[in-house]
Design an enzyme around this catalytic site. Structure first.
Site, PDB file in Angstrom:
ATOM      1  N   THR A  61      -0.284  -3.750 -13.541  1.00 44.80           N
ATOM      2  CA  THR A  61      -1.445  -4.517 -14.100  1.00 44.80           C
ATOM      3  C   THR A  61      -2.907  -3.623 -14.132  1.00 44.80           C
ATOM      4  OG1 THR A  61      -2.228  -6.134 -12.384  1.00 44.80           O
ATOM      5  CG2 THR A  61      -0.480  -6.703 -14.216  1.00 44.80           C
ATOM      6  N   THR A  62      -3.103  -3.269 -13.073  1.00 43.14           N
ATOM      7  CA  THR A  62      -4.480  -2.536 -12.857  1.00 43.14           C
ATOM      8  C   THR A  62      -4.079  -1.015 -13.294  1.00 43.14           C
ATOM      9  OG1 THR A  62      -4.344  -3.314 -10.725  1.00 43.14           O
ATOM     10  CG2 THR A  62      -6.074  -1.491 -11.042  1.00 43.14           C
ATOM     11  N   ASP A  80      -4.824  -8.087  -7.082  1.00 44.83           N
ATOM     12  CA  ASP A  80      -4.196  -7.922  -8.052  1.00 44.83           C
ATOM     13  C   ASP A  80      -4.864  -8.071  -9.587  1.00 44.83           C
ATOM     14  OD1 ASP A  80      -1.286  -8.432  -8.761  1.00 44.83           O
ATOM     15  OD2 ASP A  80      -2.411 -10.244 -10.098  1.00 44.83           O
ATOM     16  N   ASP A 127       5.081 -10.094  -7.170  1.00 40.73           N
ATOM     17  CA  ASP A 127       5.192  -8.462  -7.735  1.00 40.73           C
ATOM     18  C   ASP A 127       6.421  -7.757  -7.283  1.00 40.73           C
ATOM     19  OD1 ASP A 127       2.950  -9.126  -9.150  1.00 40.73           O
ATOM     20  OD2 ASP A 127       1.606  -7.548  -8.047  1.00 40.73           O
TER      21      ASP A 127
HETATM   22  P1  ADP Z   1      -0.907  -1.815 -10.068  1.00 42.73           P
HETATM   23  O1  ADP Z   1      -1.841  -3.140 -10.156  1.00 42.73           O
HETATM   24  O2  ADP Z   1      -1.281  -0.859 -11.024  1.00 42.73           O
HETATM   25  O3  ADP Z   1       0.300  -2.206  -9.543  1.00 42.73           O
HETATM   26  P2  ADP Z   1      -1.859  -1.140  -7.256  1.00 42.73           P
HETATM   27  O4  ADP Z   1      -3.221  -1.542  -6.783  1.00 42.73           O
HETATM   28  O5  ADP Z   1      -0.545  -2.123  -6.796  1.00 42.73           O
HETATM   29  O6  ADP Z   1      -2.070  -1.600  -8.625  1.00 42.73           O
HETATM   30  O7  ADP Z   1      -1.462   0.263  -7.182  1.00 42.73           O
HETATM   31  C1  ADP Z   1      -0.356   0.712  -7.546  1.00 42.73           C
HETATM   32  C2  ADP Z   1      -0.241   2.392  -7.458  1.00 42.73           C
HETATM   33  O8  ADP Z   1      -0.242   2.743  -5.801  1.00 42.73           O
HETATM   34  C3  ADP Z   1       0.860   3.097  -7.860  1.00 42.73           C
HETATM   35  O9  ADP Z   1       0.717   4.243  -8.919  1.00 42.73           O
HETATM   36  C4  ADP Z   1       1.681   3.455  -6.664  1.00 42.73           C
HETATM   37  O10 ADP Z   1       2.342   4.548  -6.803  1.00 42.73           O
HETATM   38  C5  ADP Z   1       0.559   3.740  -5.736  1.00 42.73           C
HETATM   39  N1  ADP Z   1       0.910   3.620  -4.301  1.00 42.73           N
HETATM   40  C6  ADP Z   1       1.422   2.758  -3.531  1.00 42.73           C
HETATM   41  N2  ADP Z   1       1.885   2.955  -2.323  1.00 42.73           N
HETATM   42  C7  ADP Z   1       0.930   4.221  -2.009  1.00 42.73           C
HETATM   43  C8  ADP Z   1       0.700   5.122  -1.260  1.00 42.73           C
HETATM   44  N3  ADP Z   1       1.105   4.986   0.199  1.00 42.73           N
HETATM   45  N4  ADP Z   1       0.098   6.143  -1.204  1.00 42.73           N
HETATM   46  C9  ADP Z   1      -0.460   6.508  -2.701  1.00 42.73           C
HETATM   47  N5  ADP Z   1      -0.248   5.865  -3.440  1.00 42.73           N
HETATM   48  C10 ADP Z   1       0.510   4.763  -3.560  1.00 42.73           C
HETATM   49 MG    MG Z   2       0.988  -3.164  -7.842  1.00 42.49          MG
END
Ligand code: ADP
Ligand code: MG
Length: 528
Positions: free
Chosen positions: A103-104, A70, A395
């Site tokens: 957040t990322t 996270d 989240d």
């Molecule tokens: P954040 O802290 O920004 O939420 P995450 O590590 O949760 O970071 O990643 C979020 C990103 O991953 C979003 O852009 C979301 O659309 C993408 N995402 C989630 N599931 C998938 C998937 N199965 N394939 C590709 N991208 C995905």
């Molecule tokens: Mg996320």
């Protein structure tokens, strides 16, 4: 170096407006240092983005270990001192507080906006021009997000997809992600009213000891307490509940009073009096009709044992938070003196039961009469698993709430970013002067999200970007979908990868704000 720079500019004259110990960095040096610091922080979370993102293990001074994926947690746990770097940490915090996810993404975007600004400065684009261009581009980006929002109602299927997308890569793994998403959506549905989702009525309680698949939704609240006496009933149905702000024993006032005891008779009389009082207290509580009592103060052992005989379930030393939760769920009112306890002060619940987990005990207050309060009871094999699961669930609750309450959902897997960048780039042509360069640079910064998703999935980021853009051109929607070992360019909505629009809006907002704030600084004066 900092002091040399100021000395140079001052022609070797000492600065006399600042104390000797303060540090001053100006002009390009200040800009470079701030931008590098900001970029470094955003770099630190880059590898955690997306389903194939890696986790980080953070070890504090005192040896506490946190394992997480996270962004906000990573940045909070890192001991960051540089003021500009700290502003990127704030971006993640704002993102977490406002929408609970992304957040990322926000931190990466802020870092990229700074990296792009650095290039623009090198090309002699002035900071104010960059700032104006970024703000203009952010407006275009917001419009683009609004347009990306999927048509129609946010139905249950979409909510499940939002929940599951937000949890991918958070160590929830396969089957559990699906059932967790179900649990999260059920929780939100339970507290959803005409005025929207009452997010405050959803609590999370963690308990180590079972697999994460055992995570369940409790229709009520959980309190970390055990009965004051083991003989008390552990399961009460149709419970009438009293909340007492009272010490259940001999009144504290009496304990301090001095007795002068001259004879055995008098001593016996004093003890009898105390005994009487204790009995009186216990009897008053028993006669009140309460089945379950939550007291904020101590409960005397003798009172407890009488109440146990009467079949009353009693808990002592409840925290303020727990009392508030019980009050709002059951409708019970806090009472400050036993003689004030009246019928309308009682709350009720369909069931109050206690459950042992190892050497810990939890109270389940289910089916409270006053409000729909639900608790996500998060289970996991170890402390670290439970903690990371709790963050993931939190989240997910936030994104489902955001999807329902503000602005719907947009395609995920980088598709939204590809579309936003495309739109910003297209509209940059209409922006006059050097500001146009800043608007274009903003679009390039947005590209960092799909590029990073690709890189973390083990693909070449440039090739992936090219593929995504041509598919977007052809189909109007293209994401890089990662599913287990497969990665393909396709429609993320069909695959069920969607994010709340609010997450994208907030990321654009907070990243732009922080980057423009940092870019404008050309003088850093730090006291010792
Ligand atoms: P954040 O802290 O920004 O939420 P995450 O590590 O949760 O970071 O990643 C979020 C990103 O991953 C979003 O852009 C979301 O659309 C993408 N995402 C989630 N599931 C998938 C998937 N199965 N394939 C590709 N991208 C995905
Ligand atoms: Mg996320």
């Amino acid at each position: 170096m900092a002091d040399n720079a100021s000395q140079r500019r001052m022609g070797g004259q000492p600065l006399f407006i600042l104390s000797e110990d303060s540090q001053r960095t100006s002009g390009k040096d200040a800009q470079d240092s701030n931008i590098s610091a900001g970029k470094a922080v955003s770099e630190a979370v880059r590898t955690t983005l997306g389903p194939r993102g890696m986790d980080k293990m953070l070890v504090s001074d005192s040896g506490d270990v946190v394992i997480t994926n996270d962004g906000a947690t990573i940045l909070q746990e890192m001991d960051i001192e540089h003021p500009a770097a700290d502003m990127i940490v704030e971006v993640a915090e704002t993102q977490e507080n406002e929408v609970g996810d992304g957040t990322t993404t926000a931190a990466i975007l802020a870092g990229q906006l700074l990296a792009q600004a650095e290039d623009l400065f090198d090309d002699d684009v002035h900071a104010t021009t960059v700032v104006e261009g970024y703000h203009e581009a952010a407006e275009i980006a917001h419009d683009a997000v609004d347009e990306l929002a999927l048509e129609g109602d946010v139905d249950e299927e979409l909510l499940l997809a939002v929940a599951e997308s937000s949890m991918t890569g958070k160590g929830t793994g396969g089957v559990t992600a699906e059932s967790l998403a179900r649990t999260v959506v059920d929780a939100v549905e339970q507290v959803r009213g005409d005025a929207g989702v009452n997010r405050d009525n959803i609590s999370i309680q963690t308990q180590v000891g079972a697999s994460s698949g055992a995570t369940e939704l409790v229709e009520g609240i959980l309190v970390d307490e055990e009965p004051v006496n083991e003989q008390m009933p552990g399961d009460v149905e149709d419970a009438s509940i009293a909340l007492l702000d009272v010490e259940l024993g001999v009144r504290t006032g009496d304990v301090d009073a001095e007795y002068s005891v001259d004879s055995v008779d008098q001593l016996t009389a004093a003890m009898d009096a105390e005994e009487e009082e204790i009995k009186g207290v216990a009897q008053t509580v028993a006669d009140s009709g309460a089945d379950v009592v939550f007291a904020t103060d101590d409960v005397d052992g003798r009172v407890a044992s009488t109440l146990a005989d009467e079949g009353v379930l009693v808990f002592e030393n409840l925290s303020d938070d727990d009392v508030r939760g019980i009050a709002s769920a059951t409708g019970a009112r806090r009472v400050g003196a036993l003689e004030d306890l009246e019928d309308e002060d009682f709350g009720s619940a369909e069931r109050v039961r206690t459950e042992k987990y190892g050497d810990e005990e939890l109270v389940f207050v289910e089916g409270g009469a006053a409000a729909e309060s639900v608790t996500l009871f998060v289970r996991g094999g170890t402390e670290h698993v439970v903690d990371e699961l709790e963050r993931a669930v939190r989240d997910a609750l936030d994104v489902v709430t955001a999807a329902l309450d503000s602005g719907g959902v947009v395609p995920g897997a980088g598709a939204a970013e590809i579309a936003i960048a495309d739109r910003v780039r297209a509209e940059s042509a209409g922006v006059s002067g050097r500001k146009q360069l800043a608007v274009e640079a903003f679009a390039d910064a947005i590209d960092a999200v799909p590029r990073t998703l690709a890189a973390n999935a083990g693909l070449d980021p440039i090739d992936a970007l090219v593929d995504l853009r041509s598919e977007h051109e052809a189909e109007g929607r293209a994401g890089l979908i990662v599913d287990g070992q497969t990665r393909e360019v396709g429609d993320p909505v069909e695959h069920g990868t969607v994010d709340p629009a609010a997450v994208k809006h907030e990321a654009v907002e907070s990243a732009t704000e922080a980057a423009t704030l940092i870019a404008r600084i050309d003088d850093v004066i730090a006291a010792e």
